[in-house]
Design a protein around this motif. Structure first.
Motif, mmCIF file in Angstrom:
data_model
loop_
_atom_site.group_PDB
_atom_site.id
_atom_site.type_symbol
_atom_site.label_atom_id
_atom_site.label_comp_id
_atom_site.label_asym_id
_atom_site.label_seq_id
_atom_site.Cartn_x
_atom_site.Cartn_y
_atom_site.Cartn_z
ATOM 1 N N ALA A 3 0.831 -1.209 0.000
ATOM 2 C CA ALA A 3 0.000 0.000 0.000
ATOM 3 C C ALA A 3 0.861 1.253 0.000
ATOM 4 O O ALA A 3 0.351 2.344 0.077
ATOM 5 C CB ALA A 3 -0.920 -0.007 1.216
ATOM 6 N N ARG A 4 2.169 1.084 -0.081
ATOM 7 C CA ARG A 4 3.075 2.231 -0.043
ATOM 8 C C ARG A 4 3.653 2.554 -1.412
ATOM 9 O O ARG A 4 4.629 3.271 -1.516
ATOM 10 C CB ARG A 4 4.207 1.954 0.917
ATOM 11 C CG ARG A 4 3.752 1.822 2.324
ATOM 12 C CD ARG A 4 4.934 1.438 3.149
ATOM 13 N NE ARG A 4 4.600 1.526 4.537
ATOM 14 C CZ ARG A 4 5.390 2.047 5.441
ATOM 15 N NH1 ARG A 4 6.548 2.525 5.107
ATOM 16 N NH2 ARG A 4 5.030 2.086 6.686
ATOM 17 N N ARG A 6 3.918 4.656 -3.944
ATOM 18 C CA ARG A 6 3.563 6.028 -4.304
ATOM 19 C C ARG A 6 4.161 6.476 -5.639
ATOM 20 O O ARG A 6 3.820 7.516 -6.157
ATOM 21 C CB ARG A 6 4.000 6.979 -3.210
ATOM 22 C CG ARG A 6 3.308 6.669 -1.909
ATOM 23 C CD ARG A 6 3.577 7.698 -0.854
ATOM 24 N NE ARG A 6 2.939 7.291 0.368
ATOM 25 C CZ ARG A 6 1.645 7.393 0.606
ATOM 26 N NH1 ARG A 6 0.844 7.873 -0.300
ATOM 27 N NH2 ARG A 6 1.131 7.000 1.742
ATOM 28 N N PRO A 86 -1.769 4.257 -2.843
ATOM 29 C CA PRO A 86 -2.648 5.031 -1.961
ATOM 30 C C PRO A 86 -2.814 6.467 -2.459
ATOM 31 O O PRO A 86 -1.880 7.074 -2.952
ATOM 32 C CB PRO A 86 -1.920 5.005 -0.620
ATOM 33 C CG PRO A 86 -0.492 4.797 -0.971
ATOM 34 C CD PRO A 86 -0.473 3.978 -2.235
ATOM 35 N N SER A 88 -3.062 10.280 -1.957
ATOM 36 C CA SER A 88 -2.552 11.246 -0.996
ATOM 37 C C SER A 88 -2.495 12.596 -1.681
ATOM 38 O O SER A 88 -1.730 12.778 -2.638
ATOM 39 C CB SER A 88 -1.157 10.842 -0.519
ATOM 40 O OG SER A 88 -0.560 11.919 0.184
ATOM 41 N N ARG A 155 -2.598 7.434 4.021
ATOM 42 C CA ARG A 155 -3.016 6.161 3.454
ATOM 43 C C ARG A 155 -4.515 6.247 3.262
ATOM 44 O O ARG A 155 -5.280 6.029 4.195
ATOM 45 C CB ARG A 155 -2.650 5.026 4.398
ATOM 46 C CG ARG A 155 -2.635 3.712 3.711
ATOM 47 C CD ARG A 155 -1.950 2.660 4.554
ATOM 48 N NE ARG A 155 -2.487 1.408 4.095
ATOM 49 C CZ ARG A 155 -3.258 0.638 4.817
ATOM 50 N NH1 ARG A 155 -3.558 0.953 6.041
ATOM 51 N NH2 ARG A 155 -3.712 -0.474 4.307
ATOM 52 N N PRO A 157 -7.840 5.030 1.340
ATOM 53 C CA PRO A 157 -8.418 4.008 0.462
ATOM 54 C C PRO A 157 -9.299 4.632 -0.603
ATOM 55 O O PRO A 157 -9.598 5.825 -0.561
ATOM 56 C CB PRO A 157 -9.231 3.141 1.418
ATOM 57 C CG PRO A 157 -9.589 4.056 2.534
ATOM 58 C CD PRO A 157 -8.442 5.027 2.652
ATOM 59 N N HIS A 165 -1.925 5.644 9.207
ATOM 60 C CA HIS A 165 -0.846 4.784 8.743
ATOM 61 C C HIS A 165 -0.458 3.843 9.875
ATOM 62 O O HIS A 165 -0.274 4.277 11.010
ATOM 63 C CB HIS A 165 0.336 5.648 8.321
ATOM 64 C CG HIS A 165 1.353 4.917 7.534
ATOM 65 N ND1 HIS A 165 2.136 3.940 8.065
ATOM 66 C CD2 HIS A 165 1.709 5.014 6.228
ATOM 67 C CE1 HIS A 165 2.931 3.466 7.156
ATOM 68 N NE2 HIS A 165 2.702 4.110 6.023
#
Length: 168
Positions: A3-4, A6, A86, A88, A155, A157, A165
């Motif tokens: 999930a990181r 980026r 994710p 952001s 983070r 969704p 986080h």
């Protein structure tokens, strides 16, 4: 899947930042203020050939910024379809600011300094205007980088609700 991840969101922001930063330059400095053109030719200002040459090169410049913006939109669209990236706002806006700054630094070094195609505002104090353009670009990169780093903790969704986080 992590999930990181980026990177794809950062790439979309950078592409959009470069494209939109180019549009700001072209629209504000080339068209509205008319301080310079992409290729500021050393002919008399009312020369029809000079006007046509400048319009042609400004058109190529705007076509490139349009392609960069389109690439950024396409990349962002693809990012939106991935569950491992994710959302952001801080990461995305930071990358856009960094992209704009990157545009300024690359364009400023190449066109204003290395190739001497044009200056931000030719005439008295043109070096100060050129340096200011570069400094503004570096500041955009620094602010964008700081914002992007802060966004590493976000983070979000796909539903748009913010999730804290997890601890490392």
């Amino acid at each position: 899947m992590s999930a990181r991840n980026r990177g794809p969101l950062v790439l979309a922001g950078l592409l959009l930042g470069v494209g939109l930063g180019g549009f700001v330059d072209g629209i504000l400095l080339h068209q509205i203020l008319q301080w310079h053109h992409m290729l500021s030719t050393p002919l008399p200002p009312d020369d029809v050939v000079r006007i046509k040459v400048n319009m042609f090169w400004d058109g190529l410049f705007h076509a490139l910024t349009w392609v960069m913006t389109l690439a950024g939109v396409w990349t962002l669209w693809r990012v939106g379809q991935r569950s491992d990236v994710p959302w952001s706002t801080r990461t995305f806006v930071g990358a856009m600011l960094a992209g704009w700054g990157l545009f300024n630094v690359v364009e400023g070094v190449l066109d204003h300094q290395l190739f001497d195609l044009h200056h931000v505002k030719p005439g008295p104090n043109q070096l100060a205007w050129d340096v200011g353009f570069l400094v503004f670009g570096v500041l955009l990169i620094a602010v964008g980088w700081a914002l992007g780093r802060a966004g590493r903790e976000d983070r979000v969704p796909r539903g748009g609700l913010r999730v804290p986080h997890p601890a490392h």
